[in-house]
Design an enzyme around this catalytic site. Structure first.
Site, PDB file in Angstrom:
ATOM      1  N   ARG A  28      34.742 -21.801  15.908  1.00 45.55           N
ATOM      2  CA  ARG A  28      35.452 -22.827  15.151  1.00 45.55           C
ATOM      3  C   ARG A  28      36.582 -22.266  14.290  1.00 45.55           C
ATOM      4  O   ARG A  28      37.626 -22.895  14.140  1.00 45.55           O
ATOM      5  CB  ARG A  28      34.461 -23.608  14.290  1.00 45.55           C
ATOM      6  CG  ARG A  28      33.540 -24.477  15.121  1.00 45.55           C
ATOM      7  CD  ARG A  28      32.452 -25.124  14.302  1.00 45.55           C
ATOM      8  NE  ARG A  28      31.684 -26.061  15.121  1.00 45.55           N
ATOM      9  CZ  ARG A  28      30.642 -26.751  14.677  1.00 45.55           C
ATOM     10  NH1 ARG A  28      30.240 -26.603  13.428  1.00 45.55           N
ATOM     11  NH2 ARG A  28      30.006 -27.578  15.479  1.00 45.55           N
ATOM     12  N   GLU A  63      21.864 -26.071   4.082  1.00 42.75           N
ATOM     13  CA  GLU A  63      23.226 -25.638   3.768  1.00 42.75           C
ATOM     14  C   GLU A  63      23.386 -25.150   2.333  1.00 42.75           C
ATOM     15  O   GLU A  63      24.376 -24.495   2.014  1.00 42.75           O
ATOM     16  CB  GLU A  63      24.214 -26.776   4.052  1.00 42.75           C
ATOM     17  CG  GLU A  63      25.656 -26.317   4.123  1.00 42.75           C
ATOM     18  CD  GLU A  63      26.619 -27.411   4.557  1.00 42.75           C
ATOM     19  OE1 GLU A  63      27.842 -27.204   4.403  1.00 42.75           O
ATOM     20  OE2 GLU A  63      26.155 -28.470   5.043  1.00 42.75           O
ATOM     21  N   ARG A  86      29.841 -20.473  11.339  1.00 42.54           N
ATOM     22  CA  ARG A  86      28.642 -21.079  11.920  1.00 42.54           C
ATOM     23  C   ARG A  86      28.925 -21.563  13.329  1.00 42.54           C
ATOM     24  O   ARG A  86      29.927 -22.233  13.573  1.00 42.54           O
ATOM     25  CB  ARG A  86      28.171 -22.255  11.060  1.00 42.54           C
ATOM     26  CG  ARG A  86      26.962 -22.982  11.649  1.00 42.54           C
ATOM     27  CD  ARG A  86      26.539 -24.117  10.763  1.00 42.54           C
ATOM     28  NE  ARG A  86      27.512 -25.181  10.711  1.00 42.54           N
ATOM     29  CZ  ARG A  86      27.646 -26.133  11.621  1.00 42.54           C
ATOM     30  NH1 ARG A  86      26.874 -26.147  12.707  1.00 42.54           N
ATOM     31  NH2 ARG A  86      28.552 -27.082  11.473  1.00 42.54           N
ATOM     32  N   ARG A 114      34.137 -30.438  24.396  1.00 41.02           N
ATOM     33  CA  ARG A 114      34.732 -29.239  24.991  1.00 41.02           C
ATOM     34  C   ARG A 114      33.709 -28.510  25.856  1.00 41.02           C
ATOM     35  O   ARG A 114      34.036 -27.997  26.928  1.00 41.02           O
ATOM     36  CB  ARG A 114      35.257 -28.308  23.889  1.00 41.02           C
ATOM     37  CG  ARG A 114      36.572 -28.779  23.286  1.00 41.02           C
ATOM     38  CD  ARG A 114      36.985 -27.898  22.122  1.00 41.02           C
ATOM     39  NE  ARG A 114      36.269 -28.231  20.907  1.00 41.02           N
ATOM     40  CZ  ARG A 114      35.893 -27.352  19.987  1.00 41.02           C
ATOM     41  NH1 ARG A 114      36.146 -26.074  20.148  1.00 41.02           N
ATOM     42  NH2 ARG A 114      35.274 -27.753  18.898  1.00 41.02           N
ATOM     43  N   GLU A 138      31.836 -30.870  19.307  1.00 41.27           N
ATOM     44  CA  GLU A 138      32.199 -29.711  20.118  1.00 41.27           C
ATOM     45  C   GLU A 138      31.666 -29.832  21.542  1.00 41.27           C
ATOM     46  O   GLU A 138      32.172 -29.204  22.471  1.00 41.27           O
ATOM     47  CB  GLU A 138      31.618 -28.473  19.448  1.00 41.27           C
ATOM     48  CG  GLU A 138      32.144 -27.155  19.902  1.00 41.27           C
ATOM     49  CD  GLU A 138      31.687 -26.064  18.953  1.00 41.27           C
ATOM     50  OE1 GLU A 138      30.729 -25.356  19.299  1.00 41.27           O
ATOM     51  OE2 GLU A 138      32.259 -25.940  17.869  1.00 41.27           O
ATOM     52  N   HIS A 185      34.291 -28.459   6.911  1.00 37.46           N
ATOM     53  CA  HIS A 185      33.110 -28.953   7.613  1.00 37.46           C
ATOM     54  C   HIS A 185      31.799 -28.381   7.079  1.00 37.46           C
ATOM     55  O   HIS A 185      30.847 -29.122   6.859  1.00 37.46           O
ATOM     56  CB  HIS A 185      33.241 -28.631   9.104  1.00 37.46           C
ATOM     57  CG  HIS A 185      32.137 -29.188   9.947  1.00 37.46           C
ATOM     58  ND1 HIS A 185      31.751 -30.511   9.891  1.00 37.46           N
ATOM     59  CD2 HIS A 185      31.331 -28.599  10.867  1.00 37.46           C
ATOM     60  CE1 HIS A 185      30.766 -30.723  10.746  1.00 37.46           C
ATOM     61  NE2 HIS A 185      30.479 -29.578  11.341  1.00 37.46           N
ATOM     62  N   HIS A 186      31.726 -27.072   6.871  1.00 38.18           N
ATOM     63  CA  HIS A 186      30.449 -26.455   6.511  1.00 38.18           C
ATOM     64  C   HIS A 186      30.685 -25.300   5.542  1.00 38.18           C
ATOM     65  O   HIS A 186      31.614 -24.512   5.717  1.00 38.18           O
ATOM     66  CB  HIS A 186      29.751 -25.928   7.777  1.00 38.18           C
ATOM     67  CG  HIS A 186      28.321 -25.536   7.576  1.00 38.18           C
ATOM     68  ND1 HIS A 186      27.282 -26.389   7.818  1.00 38.18           N
ATOM     69  CD2 HIS A 186      27.766 -24.383   7.147  1.00 38.18           C
ATOM     70  CE1 HIS A 186      26.135 -25.769   7.567  1.00 38.18           C
ATOM     71  NE2 HIS A 186      26.414 -24.550   7.150  1.00 38.18           N
ATOM     72  N   GLU A 246      16.147 -37.987  -3.680  1.00 35.61           N
ATOM     73  CA  GLU A 246      17.458 -38.087  -3.038  1.00 35.61           C
ATOM     74  C   GLU A 246      18.414 -38.811  -3.984  1.00 35.61           C
ATOM     75  O   GLU A 246      18.141 -39.934  -4.409  1.00 35.61           O
ATOM     76  CB  GLU A 246      17.344 -38.851  -1.723  1.00 35.61           C
ATOM     77  CG  GLU A 246      18.665 -39.203  -1.061  1.00 35.61           C
ATOM     78  CD  GLU A 246      19.559 -37.995  -0.823  1.00 35.61           C
ATOM     79  OE1 GLU A 246      20.725 -38.034  -1.244  1.00 35.61           O
ATOM     80  OE2 GLU A 246      19.074 -37.008  -0.220  1.00 35.61           O
TER      81      GLU A 246
END
Length: 576
Positions: free
Chosen positions: A405, A540, A550, A384, A381, A510-511, A161
């Site tokens: 999204r 990812e 996604r 919501r 999310e 975000h992604h 890492e």
């Protein structure tokens, strides 16, 4: 490291005045009358440096000297220092929801400073050339999952890492893990199917997803839930996220954030299994022999060494924190903020060019619609999903809050100020534990009634009242929302229980859906779509699973399912 209880006074500079006393069994080394000691930990955006003042064997103050965290994360720093007093220990901390990396980094810095006071010098770690069965690059959710599975099968694993702490972006995962036909769903009486999960994922990804990979994810989702539970994970709460037809988002009891919980569970299992986990270890190259991967070259605090390995698993995450790389694929995202930790820079793609590794969907980059503009903090999310709505500065709804999204992000950017307000009531707040974390950190604007909230948000009170009345009528009709198409099962409760709350949100990167091309066994393919022997990838860093968009809850499913598959495939490859 046990201390006597004391009263804590927090200042805006995070100075803690206290009377911490060390335990009688600990030996005081050096001058304990009055001294300052500093320690450094790994933050989300940069190192965190903390200074403590010790007098007569007691910590009298602690100050965050330098850091580069967001305003939200600064609150986490003070809370971790406070916990050191309240828990009488520097060993166990409850990470602040949504700021796990900052929390762990502050705790790490405190321990380092205290150890300097005790005369315990940081052990200089020096690695030399070595070898193992499987080298795993990246200790986020995918990497730790792969390490656990490979170690269980008897492989000698080295887990690398580059950051000073494990977890990566998994630390920030909030919503949950999507899975279908699970034992948890059955216990809760939730009807769902792998086929519906597959169809939802394909639709969400605009049908450019790799169907075989999506089938693999959905068909293995129930098994991964049971596997994680067997490791000690709590996935007993199931909610609904945008794009899902049914409740399938698994998370800890009460709707608590899933990421920090899973990281803690996975890290414990990694250590319990004796996996050789090495942090601050930046891979700079995948070694090659005969055109095949043969290990990795590593840099640890300026010192380089090599690890020969029979197989390599790449689990380095995406490139959402690399603005230059993001803009090279999607120029219209220039200037956008990011929800990613600063280590998500896409290093692996350069390493694998020598193997002619294939990539897919690199221009498919997702923005999350509910991110706080001032600090980059993401609001899950699930808020919501549990009944919140979105309003603009005119006090009106402007779309289906449960749309995917990409659609919601576009809708928000079309509003005045290119931001909006996420609005909910006390009923929604009580339904989701994650919201309590937002409240404690001062992220919510509160109104005892709608008029008071409207005044605080500077939106027309009459328009806001009409918006809420219309939404509540649609919710109570049981027929869904005719105005914007929100389904009845996506409107779990009316917004009629004061107080009312709101938080300003806007989209942020975000992604990254694109990445290395893999097959259903997590084997990396070259540009001729041939398997690169001994090279595997998960999470990812890979592409194809999510297509053009996604769905919330699918990232955690992806990293866990393909992390385990990558380990099984690597073990099969080396005969373990």
């Amino acid at each position: 490291m046990v201390f006597k209880k004391s009263v804590v006074a927090l200042t805006t500079a995070f100075i803690i005045v206290s009377a911490l006393a060390i335990g009688a069994s600990q030996k005081i080394i050096g001058d304990a009358r009055k001294s300052l000691y500093r320690g450094i930990g790994e933050g989300r955006n940069a190192p965190i440096e903390v200074e403590i003042r010790v007098q007569d064997g007691k910590i009298k103050s602690a100050t965050v000297v330098s850091e580069s965290e967001t305003d939200f994360a600064k609150v986490a720093e003070s809370q971790i220092i406070s916990q050191a007093l309240e828990n009488q220990s520097l060993e166990n901390f409850d990470a602040v929801s949504g700021a796990t990396i900052t929390s762990n980094g502050t705790a790490q810095a405190l321990r380092a400073a205290w150890n300097k006071y005790l005369g315990i010098e940081e052990k200089e770690i020096s690695y030399s050339d070595t070898e193992c069965d499987i080298a795993i690059v990246g200790a986020g959710g995918a990497g730790m999952t792969a390490a656990i599975e490979a170690a269980r099968r008897g492989a000698k694993v080295i887990l690398l890492e580059k950051m000073g702490v494990v977890g990566g972006n998994t630390n920030a995962a909030t919503g949950g893990l999507n899975a279908s036909e699970t034992s948890v769903q059955k216990n809760l009486g939730i009807q769902d199917s792998n086929e519906q999960y597959f169809q939802d994922t394909m639709k969400g990804g605009k049908n450019i997803n790799d169907k075989a990979l999506v089938r693999t994810m959905t068909n293995n989702s129930a098994a991964i839930v049971d596997w994680l539970i067997s490791l000690g994970a709590d996935l007993t709460d199931v909610g609904k996220m945008a794009g899902s037809s049914n409740k399938r988002t698994h998370r800890p009891k009460g709707g608590a954030p899933v990421g920090a919980h899973l990281v803690k569970v996975l890290e414990k299992n990694v250590k319990d299994l004796g996996v050789d986990l090495r942090v601050n270890s930046k891979v700079t190259e995948v070694l090659e022999e005969g055109g095949k991967p043969a290990g990795v070259k590593v840099d640890c605090k300026g010192k380089s060494y090599s690890i020969k390995a029979k197989a390599v698993i790449i689990a380095t995450g995406g490139f959402g924190a690399n603005p230059k790389m993001v803009v090279s694929y999607k120029p219209n995202l220039e200037g956008f903020g990011s929800t990613n930790h600063h280590g998500a820079t896409g290093d692996a793609f350069a390493w694998l060019e020598k193997f002619d590794a294939q990539t897919v969907d690199m221009d498919q980059i997702q923005t999350h619609p509910t991110v706080i503009p001032s600090n980059g903090y993401m609001i899950t999310e699930a808020v919501r999903g549990n009944g919140a709505i979105m309003i603009n500065r005119e006090g009106k709804r402007f779309g289906n809050e449960m749309a995917t999204r990409d659609v919601m992000s576009k809708n928000v950017l079309e509003q005045s100020g290119q931001s909006a307000f996420l609005l909910f009531d006390q009923g929604v707040r009580e339904s989701l534990k994650a919201i309590e974390g937002y409240a404690k950190k001062g992220l919510l604007t509160e109104g005892q009634d709608l008029n008071e909230l409207a005044a605080a948000l500077k939106v027309p009170a009459d328009a806001l009242q009409a918006t809420i009345d219309e939404y509540n009528a649609a919710q109570k009709s049981g027929n869904g929302d005719a105005a914007f198409g929100r389904k009845a099962n996506e409107m779990p409760r009316a917004l009629e229980t004061p107080p009312y709350y709101a938080v300003e949100v806007a989209p942020a990167i975000h992604h990254t859906m694109g990445g290395l091309k893999i097959d259903t066994k997590a084997r990396v393919l070259n540009k001729s779509s041939k398997v690169i022997p001994g090279l595997f990838a998960a999470g990812e860093v890979t592409g194809g699973v999510h297509g053009a968009n996604r769905l919330g809850g699918n990232a955690v499913a992806d990293i866990e399912i393909f992390g385990k598959i990558a380990a099984d495939s690597a073990c099969d490859f080396i005969g373990k």
